[in-house]
Write a protein that holds these residues in place. Structure first.
Motif, PDB file in Angstrom:
ATOM      1  N   HIS A  25       0.843  -1.195   0.000  1.00  0.00           N
ATOM      2  CA  HIS A  25       0.000   0.000   0.000  1.00  0.00           C
ATOM      3  C   HIS A  25       0.882   1.250   0.000  1.00  0.00           C
ATOM      4  O   HIS A  25       2.075   1.174   0.274  1.00  0.00           O
ATOM      5  CB  HIS A  25      -0.872   0.036   1.267  1.00  0.00           C
ATOM      6  CG  HIS A  25      -1.875  -1.060   1.332  1.00  0.00           C
ATOM      7  ND1 HIS A  25      -3.140  -0.947   0.812  1.00  0.00           N
ATOM      8  CD2 HIS A  25      -1.804  -2.305   1.862  1.00  0.00           C
ATOM      9  CE1 HIS A  25      -3.802  -2.068   1.027  1.00  0.00           C
ATOM     10  NE2 HIS A  25      -3.007  -2.912   1.667  1.00  0.00           N
ATOM     11  N   THR A  43      -3.093   3.887   5.391  1.00  0.00           N
ATOM     12  CA  THR A  43      -2.717   3.978   3.981  1.00  0.00           C
ATOM     13  C   THR A  43      -3.692   4.873   3.229  1.00  0.00           C
ATOM     14  O   THR A  43      -4.726   5.283   3.763  1.00  0.00           O
ATOM     15  CB  THR A  43      -2.704   2.582   3.343  1.00  0.00           C
ATOM     16  OG1 THR A  43      -4.039   2.067   3.331  1.00  0.00           O
ATOM     17  CG2 THR A  43      -1.782   1.637   4.099  1.00  0.00           C
ATOM     18  N   CYS A  68      -4.613   2.150  -3.910  1.00  0.00           N
ATOM     19  CA  CYS A  68      -3.468   2.987  -3.579  1.00  0.00           C
ATOM     20  C   CYS A  68      -2.721   3.458  -4.835  1.00  0.00           C
ATOM     21  O   CYS A  68      -2.213   4.570  -4.873  1.00  0.00           O
ATOM     22  CB  CYS A  68      -2.502   2.243  -2.652  1.00  0.00           C
ATOM     23  SG  CYS A  68      -3.099   2.164  -0.941  1.00  0.00           S
TER      24      CYS A  68
END
Length: 73
Positions: A25, A43, A68
């Motif tokens: 991430h 994250t 991400c």
């Protein structure tokens, strides 16, 4: 006029949970890398993952969180 800031992202590894695989991430850093102690951080996608200061984001791996990737652009 404000000056643009460079956003730094660190790579973080989540833990496998049940049938979910561990993923890489992105974590947005708001402090120097020297101050990151490898603890779990939130994250970009909202997961908790442990920062790995030896990895550079984006990581050259296949097991990367797709959310991400999009959010770190």
């Amino acid at each position: 006029m404000s000056t643009p800031t460079l956003t730094t992202h660190a790579a973080a590894r989540s833990r496998a949970h049940g049938p979910t695989a561990a993923l890489w991430h992105a974590v947005e850093l708001h402090r120097p890398v020297a101050e990151v102690d490898g603890a779990c951080e939130l994250t970009l996608c909202g997961s908790l993952a442990r920062i790995d200061v030896e990895q550079v984001w984006p990581v050259p791996a296949r097991d990367v969180c797709p959310a991400c990737v999009v959010l770190a652009r």
